[in-house]
Design an enzyme around this catalytic site. Structure first.
Site, PDB file in Angstrom:
ATOM      1  N   GLY A 102       1.200 -43.186  30.891  1.00 51.84           N
ATOM      2  CA  GLY A 102       0.041 -43.994  31.271  1.00 51.84           C
ATOM      3  C   GLY A 102      -0.201 -43.979  32.766  1.00 51.84           C
ATOM      4  O   GLY A 102      -1.329 -44.136  33.222  1.00 51.84           O
ATOM      5  N   GLU A 105      -2.218 -41.003  33.297  1.00 51.55           N
ATOM      6  CA  GLU A 105      -3.544 -41.250  32.692  1.00 51.55           C
ATOM      7  C   GLU A 105      -4.381 -42.165  33.576  1.00 51.55           C
ATOM      8  O   GLU A 105      -5.584 -41.983  33.726  1.00 51.55           O
ATOM      9  CB  GLU A 105      -3.360 -41.860  31.301  1.00 51.55           C
ATOM     10  CG  GLU A 105      -2.774 -40.864  30.319  1.00 51.55           C
ATOM     11  CD  GLU A 105      -2.403 -41.496  28.995  1.00 51.55           C
ATOM     12  OE1 GLU A 105      -1.582 -42.435  29.001  1.00 51.55           O
ATOM     13  OE2 GLU A 105      -2.918 -41.064  27.971  1.00 51.55           O
ATOM     14  N   GLU A 125       5.086 -38.767  26.540  1.00 47.45           N
ATOM     15  CA  GLU A 125       5.000 -39.600  25.338  1.00 47.45           C
ATOM     16  C   GLU A 125       5.590 -38.923  24.098  1.00 47.45           C
ATOM     17  O   GLU A 125       6.197 -39.569  23.268  1.00 47.45           O
ATOM     18  CB  GLU A 125       3.553 -39.973  25.070  1.00 47.45           C
ATOM     19  CG  GLU A 125       2.961 -40.984  26.057  1.00 47.45           C
ATOM     20  CD  GLU A 125       2.389 -40.325  27.294  1.00 47.45           C
ATOM     21  OE1 GLU A 125       2.731 -39.175  27.593  1.00 47.45           O
ATOM     22  OE2 GLU A 125       1.603 -40.988  27.994  1.00 47.45           O
TER      23      GLU A 125
HETATM   24  N1  T1G Z   1       8.668 -48.786  30.295  1.00 47.05           N
HETATM   25  C1  T1G Z   1       9.632 -49.738  30.419  1.00 47.05           C
HETATM   26  N2  T1G Z   1      10.785 -49.553  31.122  1.00 47.05           N
HETATM   27  C2  T1G Z   1      10.951 -48.351  31.693  1.00 47.05           C
HETATM   28  C3  T1G Z   1       9.999 -47.312  31.595  1.00 47.05           C
HETATM   29  C4  T1G Z   1       8.815 -47.574  30.859  1.00 47.05           C
HETATM   30  N3  T1G Z   1       7.845 -46.652  30.742  1.00 47.05           N
HETATM   31  N4  T1G Z   1      10.471 -46.238  32.278  1.00 47.05           N
HETATM   32  C5  T1G Z   1      11.660 -46.610  32.771  1.00 47.05           C
HETATM   33  N5  T1G Z   1      11.948 -47.869  32.426  1.00 47.05           N
HETATM   34  C6  T1G Z   1      13.136 -48.644  32.822  1.00 47.05           C
HETATM   35  C7  T1G Z   1      14.412 -48.039  32.272  1.00 47.05           C
HETATM   36  O1  T1G Z   1      14.653 -48.532  30.956  1.00 47.05           O
HETATM   37  C8  T1G Z   1      15.420 -48.566  33.265  1.00 47.05           C
HETATM   38  O2  T1G Z   1      15.609 -49.935  32.957  1.00 47.05           O
HETATM   39  C9  T1G Z   1      14.652 -48.541  34.586  1.00 47.05           C
HETATM   40  O3  T1G Z   1      13.250 -48.530  34.230  1.00 47.05           O
HETATM   41  C10 T1G Z   1      14.939 -47.329  35.419  1.00 47.05           C
HETATM   42  O4  T1G Z   1      14.733 -46.216  34.557  1.00 47.05           O
HETATM   43  C11 T1G Z   1      -0.404 -45.137  27.058  1.00 47.05           C
HETATM   44  C12 T1G Z   1       1.875 -45.258  25.789  1.00 47.05           C
HETATM   45  C13 T1G Z   1      10.267 -43.048  35.131  1.00 47.05           C
HETATM   46  C14 T1G Z   1      11.455 -40.850  35.345  1.00 47.05           C
HETATM   47  O5  T1G Z   1       8.163 -42.020  28.913  1.00 47.05           O
HETATM   48  O6  T1G Z   1      11.312 -41.027  32.249  1.00 47.05           O
HETATM   49  O7  T1G Z   1       2.791 -44.409  28.934  1.00 47.05           O
HETATM   50  O8  T1G Z   1      18.080 -49.843  32.594  1.00 47.05           O
HETATM   51  O9  T1G Z   1      17.083 -45.367  34.753  1.00 47.05           O
HETATM   52  O10 T1G Z   1      16.280 -42.238  36.365  1.00 47.05           O
HETATM   53  O11 T1G Z   1      -0.025 -42.848  27.023  1.00 47.05           O
HETATM   54  O12 T1G Z   1      12.608 -43.927  33.625  1.00 47.05           O
HETATM   55  O13 T1G Z   1      17.150 -50.459  34.841  1.00 47.05           O
HETATM   56  O14 T1G Z   1      16.897 -52.053  32.888  1.00 47.05           O
HETATM   57  O15 T1G Z   1      15.239 -43.921  33.758  1.00 47.05           O
HETATM   58  O16 T1G Z   1      14.727 -43.168  38.196  1.00 47.05           O
HETATM   59  C15 T1G Z   1       5.589 -42.954  29.023  1.00 47.05           C
HETATM   60  C16 T1G Z   1       9.967 -42.994  30.798  1.00 47.05           C
HETATM   61  C17 T1G Z   1       5.584 -44.337  28.454  1.00 47.05           C
HETATM   62  C18 T1G Z   1       8.613 -42.442  31.198  1.00 47.05           C
HETATM   63  C19 T1G Z   1      12.512 -42.957  36.166  1.00 47.05           C
HETATM   64  N6  T1G Z   1       6.496 -42.911  30.134  1.00 47.05           N
HETATM   65  N7  T1G Z   1      10.778 -43.231  31.972  1.00 47.05           N
HETATM   66  O17 T1G Z   1      13.818 -42.410  35.997  1.00 47.05           O
HETATM   67  O18 T1G Z   1      15.234 -44.492  36.249  1.00 47.05           O
HETATM   68  S1  T1G Z   1       4.526 -44.407  27.061  1.00 47.05           S
HETATM   69  C20 T1G Z   1       7.750 -42.441  29.970  1.00 47.05           C
HETATM   70  C21 T1G Z   1      11.404 -42.181  32.592  1.00 47.05           C
HETATM   71  C22 T1G Z   1       2.966 -44.340  27.750  1.00 47.05           C
HETATM   72  C23 T1G Z   1       0.540 -44.061  27.456  1.00 47.05           C
HETATM   73  C24 T1G Z   1       1.851 -44.169  26.771  1.00 47.05           C
HETATM   74  C25 T1G Z   1      12.273 -42.568  33.742  1.00 47.05           C
HETATM   75  C26 T1G Z   1      11.603 -42.347  35.106  1.00 47.05           C
HETATM   76  P1  T1G Z   1      17.031 -50.613  33.350  1.00 47.05           P
HETATM   77  P2  T1G Z   1      15.656 -44.943  34.752  1.00 47.05           P
HETATM   78  P3  T1G Z   1      15.067 -43.019  36.770  1.00 47.05           P
END
Ligand code: T1G
Length: 694
Positions: A102, A105, A125
């Site tokens: 997002g 996006e 995603e």
């Molecule tokens: N939502 C909620 N929490 C998240 C998060 C997210 N999208 N991304 C990371 N966290 C939390 C994670 O659980 C951890 O929490 C902390 O942030 C640090 O993360 C509409 C619907 C961004 C590359 O799939 O790939 O958008 O353990 O240890 O190594 O189309 O996090 O500290 O409590 O991984 O520096 C799409 C997922 C969502 C990206 C950072 N986005 N995140 O990496 O830190 S769906 C993703 C990552 C969406 C739209 C759709 C990685 C990072 P805690 P981390 P990092």
């Protein structure tokens, strides 16, 4: 507030400020819309910069909100993006770091985008079992072209911003101060008359879109076997190509709503958070100081020791590798070199990197060379007497504060720690073979293991790219203790009427990489035999089918002896059902007067998987594991449990503990039913309508 609003000589700057990754949760979404409205109503403002504070522009939608009312509460992300795109004043997205899902996006809704080099750009995603649900499948192809966009959407893989510099996604990739550049760029476009460019108005140019989309479908067939998302990604992009932006957007929304409810997506999100939750130990705060690890030592240059050493060398840490005999040491070094040469051959390692890594290994026959190691891991023969010698020696030579780790998979870590005068520095680091490949690392916490030792080991586990899960001390820790019950049920079912090939096929159809009998033939049936013999000593009352012992008594240890549960041909690893073994099994049923019956695949799967869930429940009750997702991570990363089912605990939740409890009750009432002592927590949780993970 999750969003800051500041003005700078006619430019409004809306800064996402929702640590840790500026997840686009409800408050953040509302903050962006409020900021846009403030800027529209302020005549002094000519342009708007959208940027992120901290380590990300935005990591995307807040996954923790999924399947809760907040996720669809206005302003939804689609509404926010529409407000950005509909702004009369130009919006410039300034991306300094991660712009994912997002987050990307949102940036695609802006009129302009500038980025610093090194920013991770992705629509990941699909890795969560969903698809970009806020216009990504429609805008990205218009921004960077159909092929590049489909590759990014279907793989979910990040691309560095500088690699997209000429892709049409960015108006500028800025080497200097991004904030200054963003303000200057905003003033420039703010002085220009509108309307300002919208990505949605661009065309998707491709000489043969239909052909490429078909090619994309064929390419994902493999990975999409158990996951619906990859094909939906292609469907949504195709809809935009065929029917235009608005219809494509509507179709994307339908796909998103369908996918976010699927068990596969639930499992993938569970694994995403489970991986991160595993590194958190309830009574070890993240502020716990860690010990500096500059020098590693590994004792034992066998298969495990060599693989363990490679993990640290791969992370750039020097390793002193100790053996007792020169030829064993030479063999160990040669094996490590051979492994790296294989990686070079596959093109995954540069030749010069091979030499750099080998140079990080210092072979030795002398314990004295371990005296300045910060972390010493022993991977010697799995026998308490041998461990005693090693740890007593380590107690003499290791420097104060050195962490002494045992790779033991079955022995009592507290006994091992008691061989030293420093039990607080002793911990288990149970790697899984091949140690340089398998992601799982069980970190075994002894009763005296210090908190900073645990914090240090969890940190270095991340550095060597392992999924570390903390286990208390019990026989088999988490993974092997559970697999024990899985194997018990498999053997009982042989006695009751099934054959090895049927059991393997049934559980492999469920999704396991390899069934219990093929797995045992690969690992060596004699390993399980030795453990069972020890177990018969320790728990003489434990009811076991002796069928596996009969097999081993004939010397059929598996692939390494040319025959085990299956027959093998020289140079061929295919497992051929063995008439001899099948007859032995039937004979054993007669011997134990167990009437053979047809056992359904469904029963096979239930008995094998619920055996895991049930033992996992006991592991939770005893505090050996601190959370159900830890147990799932052990099985997803160490035992080939199918990722799309989320692990034995999540799978039991998905089936419903009420149903699991009833199924176990049925099996407990039939032949070999004494193998089932149902965990109390299953009934308790079922009565509350809860699961292990809820
Ligand atoms: N939502 C909620 N929490 C998240 C998060 C997210 N999208 N991304 C990371 N966290 C939390 C994670 O659980 C951890 O929490 C902390 O942030 C640090 O993360 C509409 C619907 C961004 C590359 O799939 O790939 O958008 O353990 O240890 O190594 O189309 O996090 O500290 O409590 O991984 O520096 C799409 C997922 C969502 C990206 C950072 N986005 N995140 O990496 O830190 S769906 C993703 C990552 C969406 C739209 C759709 C990685 C990072 P805690 P981390 P990092």
């Amino acid at each position: 507030m999750a969003v800051d609003y500041t003005t700078h000589d006619g430019v409004a700057v809306i800064t996402l400020n929702n640590p840790p990754v500026n997840g686009l949760g409800l408050t953040t979404r509302a903050g962006i819309v409020e900021g846009l409205e403030r800027a529209q109503n302020d005549p002094a403002i000519v342009a708007i910069v959208l940027t992120g504070a901290g380590k990300a522009f935005s990591g995307g939608a807040d996954i923790t909100e999924f399947n809760t009312p907040k996720a669809t509460q206005e302003p939804t992300l689609a509404t926010v993006i529409k407000a950005v795109e509909g702004s009369a004043k130009p919006v410039v997205a300034a991306i300094h770091s991660v712009a994912m899902g997002g987050g990307l996006e949102l940036a695609l809704g802006a009129h302009y985008r500038i980025a610093a080099p090194g920013a991770q750009i992705a629509l990941p995603e699909v890795k969560l079992g969903i698809l970009p649900g806020a216009g990504g499948t429609q805008r990205l192809p218009r921004a960077i072209g159909l092929e590049a966009a489909l590759n990014m959407i279907v793989s979910g893989a990040p691309v560095l911003s500088e690699k997209l510099a000429s892709s049409g996604l960015f108006d500028e990739v800025v080497q200097g101060d991004l904030a200054e550049a963003a303000l200057a760029f905003a003033r420039k476009v703010g002085a220009q008359a509108g309307p300002h460019p919208k990505v949605r108005d661009r065309k998707i140019e491709h000489p043969n879109a239909e052909g490429f989309i078909q090619f994309a479908r064929n390419s994902v067939a493999g990975i999409a076997k158990n996951f619906p998302a990859p094909h939906k990604c292609i469907d949504a992009v195709e809809a935009g190509v065929k029917d235009g932006f608005d219809k494509g957007l509507a179709f994307e929304r339908e796909c998103f709503i369908a996918l976010v409810q699927t068990p596969e997506s639930h499992a993938l999100r569970h694994a995403f958070f489970g991986e991160r939750a595993a590194s958190k130990i309830p009574d070890v705060p993240s502020s716990t100081p860690v010990r500096e690890l500059r020098k590693i030592a590994v004792i034992g240059a066998g298969t495990m020791g060599g693989g363990i050493a490679m993990n640290f060398v791969n992370a750039g840490l020097p390793v002193t590798l100790l053996e007792t005999k020169q030829d064993a040491l030479d063999r160990g070094i040669a094996t490590i070199r051979k492994n790296y040469e294989g990686t070079v051959k596959k093109g995954k390692l540069k030749p010069e990197a091979l030499e750099q890594r080998m140079a990080l290994i210092t072979p030795t026959l002398s314990y004295d060379d371990l005296k300045d190691a910060d972390l010493i891991i022993e991977a010697v023969f799995e026998e308490l007497g041998v461990k005693e010698q090693v740890f007593k020696r380590l107690d003499e030579v290791a420097k104060p504060g050195a962490i002494l780790a045992s790779n033991t998979s079955t022995l009592d870590l507290n006994k091992i720690a008691a061989f030293t005068k420093r039990p607080q520095d002793v911990v288990g680091m149970h790697f899984f073979s091949p140690a340089n490949v398998m992601k799982l690392l069980e970190v075994v916490r002894g009763k005296d293991t210090a908190k900073d030792v645990l914090a240090t080991v969890m940190q270095v586990a991340k550095k060597i790219r392992k999924t570390a899960v903390v286990s208390g001390v019990c026989d088999g820790f988490i993974g092997n203790r559970m697999i024990e019950q899985y194997i018990r049920q498999a053997l009982f079912m042989l006695e009751e009427g099934a054959l090895p090939a049927q059991i393997d096929k049934a559980i492999e159809k469920f999704g396991f990489a390899m069934g219990p009998f093929r797995m045992s033939d690969l690992a060596g049936n004699d390993i399980g035999w030795a453990i069972r013999k020890r177990r018969y000593q320790e728990h003489p009352d434990l009811h076991y089918s002796k069928i596996a012992d009969r097999l081993c008594e004939t010397g059929r240890f598996g692939q390494k002896t040319g025959g085990g549960w299956y027959d093998y041909k020289a140079g061929d690893r295919t497992a051929y059902p063995s008439k001899l073994v099948d007859e032995m099994i039937v004979g054993y049923s007669q011997e134990t007067a167990t009437p053979r019956r047809k056992i359904s695949d469904a029963e096979i799967v239930e008995r094998l998987v619920y055996a895991l869930s049930n033992e996992g429940a006991k592991i939770l009750e005893e505090g050996i594991a601190s959370k159900a997702s830890d147990i799932d991570m052990v099985y997803l990363t160490g035992y080939g449990f199918p990722l799309w089912r989320g692990g034995p605990m999540l799978y039991a939740d998905t089936v419903g503990l009420y149903n699991v409890e009833r199924a176990i009750g049925r099996y407990a009432a039939q032949a070999n039913g004494d193998g089932w002592q149902i965990a109390k927590s299953i009934g308790d949780l079922a009565a509350q309508g809860r699961g292990f993970n809820s």
